[in-house]
Design a protein around this motif. Structure first.
Motif, PDB file in Angstrom:
ATOM      1  N   ARG A 155      44.045  42.096  40.942  1.00  0.00           N
ATOM      2  CA  ARG A 155      43.732  40.819  41.584  1.00  0.00           C
ATOM      3  C   ARG A 155      44.918  39.880  41.431  1.00  0.00           C
ATOM      4  O   ARG A 155      45.340  39.567  40.310  1.00  0.00           O
ATOM      5  N   VAL A 193      41.888  45.594  36.590  1.00  0.00           N
ATOM      6  CA  VAL A 193      40.690  46.202  36.003  1.00  0.00           C
ATOM      7  C   VAL A 193      40.806  47.721  36.192  1.00  0.00           C
ATOM      8  O   VAL A 193      40.824  48.207  37.325  1.00  0.00           O
ATOM      9  N   SER A 235      35.145  49.572  31.744  1.00  0.00           N
ATOM     10  CA  SER A 235      36.445  49.234  32.334  1.00  0.00           C
ATOM     11  C   SER A 235      37.256  48.445  31.325  1.00  0.00           C
ATOM     12  O   SER A 235      36.701  47.822  30.415  1.00  0.00           O
ATOM     13  N   THR A 274      39.936  45.396  31.292  1.00  0.00           N
ATOM     14  CA  THR A 274      40.532  44.316  32.065  1.00  0.00           C
ATOM     15  C   THR A 274      41.744  43.790  31.311  1.00  0.00           C
ATOM     16  O   THR A 274      41.672  43.575  30.094  1.00  0.00           O
ATOM     17  N   THR A 284      39.447  35.566  35.218  1.00  0.00           N
ATOM     18  CA  THR A 284      38.820  36.424  36.218  1.00  0.00           C
ATOM     19  C   THR A 284      38.036  35.556  37.205  1.00  0.00           C
ATOM     20  O   THR A 284      37.788  34.374  36.939  1.00  0.00           O
ATOM     21  N   GLY A 297      34.925  35.751  37.906  1.00  0.00           N
ATOM     22  CA  GLY A 297      33.628  35.404  37.334  1.00  0.00           C
ATOM     23  C   GLY A 297      32.520  35.783  38.301  1.00  0.00           C
ATOM     24  O   GLY A 297      32.679  35.690  39.520  1.00  0.00           O
ATOM     25  N   HIS A 298      31.413  36.228  37.752  1.00  0.00           N
ATOM     26  CA  HIS A 298      30.304  36.648  38.616  1.00  0.00           C
ATOM     27  C   HIS A 298      28.985  36.636  37.847  1.00  0.00           C
ATOM     28  O   HIS A 298      28.962  36.603  36.622  1.00  0.00           O
ATOM     29  N   HIS A 339      25.291  38.956  37.699  1.00  0.00           N
ATOM     30  CA  HIS A 339      24.758  40.263  38.071  1.00  0.00           C
ATOM     31  C   HIS A 339      23.541  40.034  38.960  1.00  0.00           C
ATOM     32  O   HIS A 339      22.552  39.458  38.500  1.00  0.00           O
ATOM     33  N   GLU A 369      25.560  42.841  29.239  1.00  0.00           N
ATOM     34  CA  GLU A 369      26.879  43.500  29.268  1.00  0.00           C
ATOM     35  C   GLU A 369      27.569  43.199  27.946  1.00  0.00           C
ATOM     36  O   GLU A 369      27.307  42.159  27.337  1.00  0.00           O
ATOM     37  N   TYR A 372      31.479  43.022  25.927  1.00  0.00           N
ATOM     38  CA  TYR A 372      32.932  43.068  25.975  1.00  0.00           C
ATOM     39  C   TYR A 372      33.434  43.296  24.550  1.00  0.00           C
ATOM     40  O   TYR A 372      32.895  42.720  23.599  1.00  0.00           O
ATOM     41  N   HIS A 424      29.565  35.094  34.036  1.00  0.00           N
ATOM     42  CA  HIS A 424      30.600  35.275  33.011  1.00  0.00           C
ATOM     43  C   HIS A 424      31.979  35.373  33.636  1.00  0.00           C
ATOM     44  O   HIS A 424      32.149  35.968  34.710  1.00  0.00           O
ATOM     45  N   PHE A 459      40.405  43.564  27.271  1.00  0.00           N
ATOM     46  CA  PHE A 459      39.095  43.831  26.689  1.00  0.00           C
ATOM     47  C   PHE A 459      38.415  44.982  27.432  1.00  0.00           C
ATOM     48  O   PHE A 459      38.678  45.236  28.609  1.00  0.00           O
ATOM     49  N   ALA A 461      34.937  46.435  28.827  1.00  0.00           N
ATOM     50  CA  ALA A 461      33.600  46.019  29.277  1.00  0.00           C
ATOM     51  C   ALA A 461      32.728  47.257  29.438  1.00  0.00           C
ATOM     52  O   ALA A 461      33.195  48.289  29.927  1.00  0.00           O
ATOM     53  N   TYR A 487      28.810  48.088  30.966  1.00  0.00           N
ATOM     54  CA  TYR A 487      27.749  47.398  31.701  1.00  0.00           C
ATOM     55  C   TYR A 487      26.890  48.385  32.479  1.00  0.00           C
ATOM     56  O   TYR A 487      27.358  49.453  32.877  1.00  0.00           O
ATOM     57  N   TYR A 527      29.743  37.176  43.455  1.00  0.00           N
ATOM     58  CA  TYR A 527      30.837  36.200  43.309  1.00  0.00           C
ATOM     59  C   TYR A 527      30.483  34.868  43.958  1.00  0.00           C
ATOM     60  O   TYR A 527      30.994  33.833  43.559  1.00  0.00           O
TER      61      TYR A 527
HETATM   62  O1  LIG Z   1      34.526  41.000  38.518  1.00  0.00           O
HETATM   63  P1  LIG Z   1      35.456  39.902  38.068  1.00  0.00           P
HETATM   64  O2  LIG Z   1      34.759  38.617  37.842  1.00  0.00           O
HETATM   65  O3  LIG Z   1      36.661  39.821  38.935  1.00  0.00           O
HETATM   66  O4  LIG Z   1      35.972  40.300  36.649  1.00  0.00           O
HETATM   67  C1  LIG Z   1      36.241  41.582  36.293  1.00  0.00           C
HETATM   68  C2  LIG Z   1      35.363  41.942  35.155  1.00  0.00           C
HETATM   69  O5  LIG Z   1      34.066  42.262  35.572  1.00  0.00           O
HETATM   70  C3  LIG Z   1      33.764  43.570  35.233  1.00  0.00           C
HETATM   71  O6  LIG Z   1      34.048  44.300  36.393  1.00  0.00           O
HETATM   72  C4  LIG Z   1      32.351  43.833  34.914  1.00  0.00           C
HETATM   73  O7  LIG Z   1      31.769  42.724  34.347  1.00  0.00           O
HETATM   74  C5  LIG Z   1      34.647  43.865  34.112  1.00  0.00           C
HETATM   75  O8  LIG Z   1      34.935  45.200  34.041  1.00  0.00           O
HETATM   76  C6  LIG Z   1      35.848  43.052  34.396  1.00  0.00           C
HETATM   77  O9  LIG Z   1      36.384  42.527  33.255  1.00  0.00           O
END
Ligand SMILES: O=P(O)(O)OC[C@H]1O[C@](O)(CO)[C@@H](O)[C@@H]1O
Length: 192
Positions: free
Chosen positions: A32, A61, A76, A78, A92, A94-95, A97, A103, A105, A141, A153, A155, A157, A165
């Protein structure tokens, strides 16, 4: 391997190099850049300048081959590169679920923060190597690199959790991590 494995998944041995925080075998690798983070940094003028200029990589990621499917447990790593956009640390997207699931970390290298927001309450967990941050269901998060080296870190999940998003664009994240003389400070989301 650069793609998710196809079910049924066989038991997997994944080797992990702590020095580089790389895994083998890998699944998809996502990169990204600043231009992928539209509408997220408070300083939109600086974001536009950076995104239309050298457009730096903000984070990558690297997934294991375990697919994001119901009953599977993907992982994953990151890596958020150090830096900021108008004083707001690299982070990041952030999103939330869409399917509310927890989840975890695990901090691997560098120092960062795990910013959590449930629409009303904001929480911040300082992350460092060896720290486990737990994200409960219904908490959006975002991860932030507040140091001067890559923050990495792991992750883990539930595969059916998904990534929403738009929720973050609509609701914000409750706070922003800004550069300060002492390292970082958290500012109210709207005030930055
Ligand atoms: O999806 P985002 O918010 O771009 O952030 C990536 C993070 O989200 C995850 O895809 C899952 O929570 C992680 O593996 C990674 O750290």
């Amino acid at each position: 391997m650069t793609a998710f494995a196809t079910p049924p998944i066989s038991p997997l041995r994944i080797s992990f190099d702590p020095a580089t925080a790389t895994i083998e075998p890998t699944g998809p690798i996502l990169t990204r850049r600043m231009s992928d983070l539209e509408g997220l940094f408070a300083d939109q003028t600086e974001w536009r300048r950076s995104a239309s200029g050298d457009d730096p990589v903000v984070y990558t990621v690297t997934s294991s081959p375990v697919p994001e499917l119901d009953r599977e447990l993907p992982q994953s790593i990151t890596t958020i590169l150090p830096g900021d956009c108008g004083g707001e640390f690299h982070m990041t997207k952030g999103h939330q679920h869409p399917d509310p699931q927890g989840e975890i970390y695990l901090g691997l290298t560098g120092v960062g923060g795990l910013l959590l927001f449930d629409g009303e309450r904001t929480e911040w967990i300082d992350m460092a190597p060896g720290v486990i941050g737990y994200i409960p269901p219904h908490w959006a998060h975002r991860s932030v690199n507040v140091g001067d080296e890559p923050y990495r870190f792991l992750a883990v999940y539930p595969g059916r959790a998904g990534h929403d998003y738009q929720w973050v664009l609509d609701h914000g994240m409750g706070a922003r991590a800004l550069r300060s003389p002492n390292g970082y400070e958290l500012a109210p989301y709207e005030s930055a």
